[in-house]
Design an enzyme around this catalytic site. Structure first.
Site, PDB file in Angstrom:
ATOM      1  NE  ARG A 234      -4.257  -1.479   0.086  1.00 35.53           N
ATOM      2  CZ  ARG A 234      -4.350  -2.514  -0.740  1.00 35.53           C
ATOM      3  NH1 ARG A 234      -3.386  -2.781  -1.601  1.00 35.53           N
ATOM      4  NH2 ARG A 234      -5.410  -3.293  -0.728  1.00 35.53           N
ATOM      5  CD  GLU A 263      -3.232   3.318  -5.036  1.00 35.93           C
ATOM      6  OE1 GLU A 263      -2.034   2.993  -4.982  1.00 35.93           O
ATOM      7  OE2 GLU A 263      -4.163   2.506  -5.184  1.00 35.93           O
ATOM      8  CG  HIS A 295      -3.403  -0.674  -6.889  1.00 37.25           C
ATOM      9  ND1 HIS A 295      -3.666  -0.053  -5.701  1.00 37.25           N
ATOM     10  CD2 HIS A 295      -3.498  -2.002  -6.622  1.00 37.25           C
ATOM     11  CE1 HIS A 295      -3.913  -0.945  -4.768  1.00 37.25           C
ATOM     12  NE2 HIS A 295      -3.819  -2.146  -5.305  1.00 37.25           N
TER      13      HIS A 295
END
Ligand code: NAD
Length: 337
Positions: A234, A263, A295
């Site tokens: 993360r 993000e 991601h």
């Protein structure tokens, strides 16, 4: 049960529709992210289904409770984007997908390592332009190097196995060492020793208060000079401003990211015709030794199939028994991971 599915992309619809063929839940596909502004779109739904960048904070939980939502189905393993205490207090159960394809994330992690090291992304562009010069493409053998894995759960364990196959010495830090990794010969070390000894450090821990900005100026000061850092866990496990300082002064040799702490305003959207307002992210893009993917580590056929199936199983389990198949349990909440 009517299910409001937030942050829907075409691939979500494709895989959820297949998984839902037998059960026939009423899935309402919504493109917006869940936030205080969009929560009202869940009107009439008993379940809300969300992905990693939906913001399920205390205020959103209160809105969902007032709309009569009783179940929150996460299409992810991580649950750092949900205020679990607020959900519990509001009587909203939370379910997640604890494991879909740890191989997907582990293999993407290794793809980042290999690309950054051997610079195949730069070579691809050069060769297409008829530039066959090798200057700037020098890499190193992974064989014999030390790889430090922070968090040896499902994903970290697979990364350990793959890197052992490359002939690396694998060391790890995890408050709960994994016996299967110990059997494989992984050596557990305190985090400071791991950072000091590793040529490549890769992060596979959840985002919790204990891991927030785990890689900060202090951690970077103990890092082996010139080491590679990879983060597919993360974004906020890394203090991005600190790693930019580390890249500028050479402490950090290279950086591979699939996640970024801010993000939510960038990833999963096509912004190619817009100006990116995030100066920190834009600075990262200027380094030749930084590689960023948006991601996508989870993004394989197998993982999407498993995410969709477990999500449908969680919702139908909650409908039948008032309990999802994979609840985010209160003891997990207390540990924060
Ligand atoms: P997991 O729960 O199986 O393993 C996490 C490990 O981290 C556990 O062994 C735990 O003991 C360890 N850990 C907890 N606190 C720690 C700390 N302070 N320091 C070091 N280790 C600590 O989870 P997993 O399935 O292996 O996933 C790991 C993380 O990867 C998830 O939390 C998620 O954030 C991330 N993830 C990213 C993607 C992606 O597409 N980029 C996809 C799935 C998961």
């Amino acid at each position: 049960m009517r299910v409001a599915v937030f942050s829907t992309k075409p691939h979500d619809r494709r895989f959820l529709d297949v998984a839902n063929e037998q059960v026939r839940l009423e899935l309402i596909y919504l493109e917006p992210r869940l936030s205080e502004e969009t929560a009202a779109l869940a009107t009439g739904a008993g379940t809300v289904c969300v992905f990693v960048n939906d913001d399920v904070n205390r205020k959103v939980i209160a809105q969902l409770r007032d709309l009569g939502v009783r179940f929150l189905a996460l299409r992810s393993a991580g649950f750092n984007h949900v205020d679990l205490a607020a959900a519990e207090a509001a009587g909203i159960a939370v379910g997640r997908v604890p494991a879909y394809s740890p191989h997907a994330v582990a293999e993407h992690t290794v793809a980042l390592m290999l690309t950054l090291n051997r610079k195949t992304h730069r070579a691809y562009n050069r060769v297409r332009e008829g530039n066959f010069a090798l200057d700037g493409l020098l890499g190193f053998d992974l064989n014999g190097k030390t790889v430090g894995i922070v968090g040896t759960g499902l994903i970290g364990e697979i990364v350990a196995r793959i890197m052992t196959g490359f002939g690396c010495r694998v060391v790890a830090y995890d408050p709960a060492p994994n016996p299967r990794c110990v059997e494989q010969g992984v050596q557990y070390l305190p985090i400071g020793d791991l950072l000091a000894q590793s040529d490549v450090v890769t992060l596979h821990c959840p985002l919790t208060p204990a891991t927030h900005h785990l890689i900060d100026d202090n951690a970077l000061s103990t890092l082996k000079r010139g080491a590679m850092l990879i983060n597919t866990s993360r974004g906020a496990v890394i203090d991005t401003r600190a790693v930019i300082r580390g890249l500028k002064n050479g402490t950090l040799g290279s950086l591979g990211l699939d996640v970024y702490e801010e993000e939510a305003d960038l990833f999963f959207e096509d912004l190619s015709n817009r100006i990116i307002p995030d100066d920190v992210f834009s600075r990262l893009l200027t380094f030749p030794n930084v590689l960023i993917t948006g991601h996508q580590a989870f993004f394989t056929e197998e993982a999407l199939r498993a995410i969709a199936q477990t999500t449908i199983d969680n919702i139908s389990g909650f409908e039948r028994e008032g309990q999802p198949l994979h609840p985010v349990r209160s003891e997990v909440m207390r540990q924060g991971g």
